[in-house]
Design a protein around this motif. Structure first.
Motif, PDB file in Angstrom:
ATOM      1  N   ILE A  53       0.876  -1.168   0.000  1.00 51.99           N
ATOM      2  CA  ILE A  53       0.000   0.000   0.000  1.00 51.99           C
ATOM      3  C   ILE A  53       0.914   1.219   0.000  1.00 51.99           C
ATOM      4  O   ILE A  53       1.804   1.324   0.854  1.00 51.99           O
ATOM      5  CB  ILE A  53      -0.913   0.044   1.243  1.00 51.99           C
ATOM      6  N   TYR A  54       0.719   2.115  -0.959  1.00 55.21           N
ATOM      7  CA  TYR A  54       1.557   3.299  -1.043  1.00 55.21           C
ATOM      8  C   TYR A  54       0.811   4.417  -1.762  1.00 55.21           C
ATOM      9  O   TYR A  54      -0.320   4.234  -2.191  1.00 55.21           O
ATOM     10  CB  TYR A  54       2.895   2.982  -1.725  1.00 55.21           C
ATOM     11  N   ILE A  55       1.438   5.577  -1.874  1.00 56.82           N
ATOM     12  CA  ILE A  55       0.853   6.727  -2.560  1.00 56.82           C
ATOM     13  C   ILE A  55       1.344   6.734  -4.004  1.00 56.82           C
ATOM     14  O   ILE A  55       2.545   6.705  -4.249  1.00 56.82           O
ATOM     15  CB  ILE A  55       1.261   8.051  -1.870  1.00 56.82           C
ATOM     16  N   TYR A  56       0.423   6.737  -4.947  1.00 51.45           N
ATOM     17  CA  TYR A  56       0.784   6.872  -6.360  1.00 51.45           C
ATOM     18  C   TYR A  56      -0.478   7.052  -7.171  1.00 51.45           C
ATOM     19  O   TYR A  56      -1.337   6.181  -7.139  1.00 51.45           O
ATOM     20  CB  TYR A  56       1.540   5.652  -6.856  1.00 51.45           C
ATOM     21  N   PRO A  57      -0.639   8.091  -7.918  1.00 43.51           N
ATOM     22  CA  PRO A  57       0.194   9.299  -7.904  1.00 43.51           C
ATOM     23  C   PRO A  57      -0.011  10.066  -6.610  1.00 43.51           C
ATOM     24  O   PRO A  57      -0.779   9.633  -5.754  1.00 43.51           O
ATOM     25  CB  PRO A  57      -0.324  10.086  -9.100  1.00 43.51           C
ATOM     26  N   GLY A  59      -1.104  11.773  -3.520  1.00 41.98           N
ATOM     27  CA  GLY A  59      -2.418  11.979  -2.924  1.00 41.98           C
ATOM     28  C   GLY A  59      -3.364  10.797  -3.045  1.00 41.98           C
ATOM     29  O   GLY A  59      -4.317  10.693  -2.295  1.00 41.98           O
ATOM     30  N   LYS A  60      -3.134   9.891  -3.993  1.00 40.85           N
ATOM     31  CA  LYS A  60      -3.993   8.713  -4.164  1.00 40.85           C
ATOM     32  C   LYS A  60      -3.337   7.502  -3.509  1.00 40.85           C
ATOM     33  O   LYS A  60      -2.136   7.267  -3.658  1.00 40.85           O
ATOM     34  CB  LYS A  60      -4.207   8.397  -5.649  1.00 40.85           C
ATOM     35  N   LEU A  61      -4.128   6.726  -2.794  1.00 37.47           N
ATOM     36  CA  LEU A  61      -3.634   5.474  -2.232  1.00 37.47           C
ATOM     37  C   LEU A  61      -3.610   4.422  -3.328  1.00 37.47           C
ATOM     38  O   LEU A  61      -4.478   4.397  -4.195  1.00 37.47           O
ATOM     39  CB  LEU A  61      -4.539   5.020  -1.095  1.00 37.47           C
ATOM     40  N   GLN A  62      -2.641   3.546  -3.272  1.00 33.11           N
ATOM     41  CA  GLN A  62      -2.470   2.513  -4.289  1.00 33.11           C
ATOM     42  C   GLN A  62      -2.339   1.149  -3.618  1.00 33.11           C
ATOM     43  O   GLN A  62      -1.591   0.995  -2.650  1.00 33.11           O
ATOM     44  CB  GLN A  62      -1.211   2.808  -5.104  1.00 33.11           C
ATOM     45  N   TRP A  63      -3.087   0.170  -4.102  1.00 35.65           N
ATOM     46  CA  TRP A  63      -2.932  -1.234  -3.708  1.00 35.65           C
ATOM     47  C   TRP A  63      -2.162  -1.894  -4.835  1.00 35.65           C
ATOM     48  O   TRP A  63      -2.514  -1.741  -6.007  1.00 35.65           O
ATOM     49  CB  TRP A  63      -4.294  -1.898  -3.529  1.00 35.65           C
ATOM     50  N   GLY A  64      -1.097  -2.610  -4.504  1.00 33.89           N
ATOM     51  CA  GLY A  64      -0.299  -3.246  -5.541  1.00 33.89           C
ATOM     52  C   GLY A  64       0.109  -4.653  -5.171  1.00 33.89           C
ATOM     53  O   GLY A  64       0.170  -5.015  -3.995  1.00 33.89           O
ATOM     54  N   ARG A  65       0.368  -5.425  -6.199  1.00 32.42           N
ATOM     55  CA  ARG A  65       0.895  -6.779  -6.038  1.00 32.42           C
ATOM     56  C   ARG A  65       2.383  -6.702  -6.325  1.00 32.42           C
ATOM     57  O   ARG A  65       2.802  -6.101  -7.318  1.00 32.42           O
ATOM     58  CB  ARG A  65       0.213  -7.729  -7.015  1.00 32.42           C
ATOM     59  N   ILE A  66       3.199  -7.302  -5.475  1.00 25.68           N
ATOM     60  CA  ILE A  66       4.640  -7.242  -5.631  1.00 25.68           C
ATOM     61  C   ILE A  66       5.097  -8.325  -6.594  1.00 25.68           C
ATOM     62  O   ILE A  66       4.760  -9.494  -6.445  1.00 25.68           O
ATOM     63  CB  ILE A  66       5.354  -7.448  -4.274  1.00 25.68           C
ATOM     64  N   THR A  67       5.864  -7.915  -7.579  1.00 23.13           N
ATOM     65  CA  THR A  67       6.530  -8.842  -8.486  1.00 23.13           C
ATOM     66  C   THR A  67       8.021  -8.716  -8.208  1.00 23.13           C
ATOM     67  O   THR A  67       8.449  -7.779  -7.531  1.00 23.13           O
ATOM     68  CB  THR A  67       6.230  -8.490  -9.953  1.00 23.13           C
ATOM     69  N   PRO A  68       8.850  -9.617  -8.751  1.00 18.70           N
ATOM     70  CA  PRO A  68      10.291  -9.464  -8.512  1.00 18.70           C
ATOM     71  C   PRO A  68      10.845  -8.126  -9.015  1.00 18.70           C
ATOM     72  O   PRO A  68      11.832  -7.629  -8.488  1.00 18.70           O
ATOM     73  CB  PRO A  68      10.891 -10.637  -9.279  1.00 18.70           C
ATOM     74  N   GLN A  69      10.232  -7.528 -10.007  1.00 19.02           N
ATOM     75  CA  GLN A  69      10.744  -6.277 -10.555  1.00 19.02           C
ATOM     76  C   GLN A  69      10.206  -5.056  -9.818  1.00 19.02           C
ATOM     77  O   GLN A  69      10.943  -4.131  -9.523  1.00 19.02           O
ATOM     78  CB  GLN A  69      10.398  -6.144 -12.041  1.00 19.02           C
TER      79      GLN A  69
END
Length: 169
Positions: A53-57, A59-69
């Motif tokens: 969970i991080y900010i991107y862009p 002001g917007k919260l972002q949910w992401g799946r981690i890949t090796p890259q």
């Protein structure tokens, strides 16, 4: 926890899969107050746990799946956060749908049936890109197996109760 944005973070080992949700339901929630917001500011991140969970862009919260890259961006919140204001933030997955909740209001959803089964360390306040959280995080809680919020709700006004882990029988 106060983070000054210049390299401090909290690292929580999860060698037994504490942060592994499999394909089931879950809730991640916390209170946050940013003193500065920039793109890619981390809230929580870990290559070994499969999600972030991080900010991107900015002001917007972002949910992401981690890949090796790098993270695969899956969901950006519909609402933005600003500096110098406390927010209750929650991410839930119920029956394969991930939702953001900001102060008790739904703020975006996406289908996500990924198997988050990796074990690893959870970092709070540090991103994959070397960006650091600047502000405060309080009452960080993860609930495996339960989507605590399924409709708009009044955000908590008190600290979460402390409970001892329950033993498996």
């Amino acid at each position: 926890i106060a983070f000054d944005g210049s390299g401090d973070y909290l690292s929580v080992p999860g060698s037994s899969g504490e942060f592994s949700f499999g394909t089931g339901d879950f809730t991640i929630e916390f209170l946050a107050r940013w003193s500065s917001i920039t793109s890619e500011d981390a809230i929580c991140f870990g290559y070994g746990i499969g999600w972030t969970i991080y900010i991107y862009p900015a002001g917007k919260l972002q949910w992401g799946r981690i890949t090796p890259q790098s993270p695969a961006n899956l969901l950006a919140s519909a609402s933005s956060v600003t500096t110098n204001q406390w927010y209750h933030i929650a991410v839930t997955r119920e029956s394969g749908v991930v939702k953001f909740w900001i102060d008790g209001n739904a703020s975006g959803s996406v289908s996500d049936t990924a198997n988050y089964s990796a074990t690893g360390t959870l970092n709070i306040g540090k991103s994959h890109a070397g960006a650091w959280f600047q502000g405060w995080i309080d009452d960080f809680r993860i609930t495996k197996g339960v989507a605590r919020y399924t409709g708009n709700f009044p955000p908590p006004t008190e600290a979460f109760p402390n409970r001892a882990p329950q033993s498996a029988n």
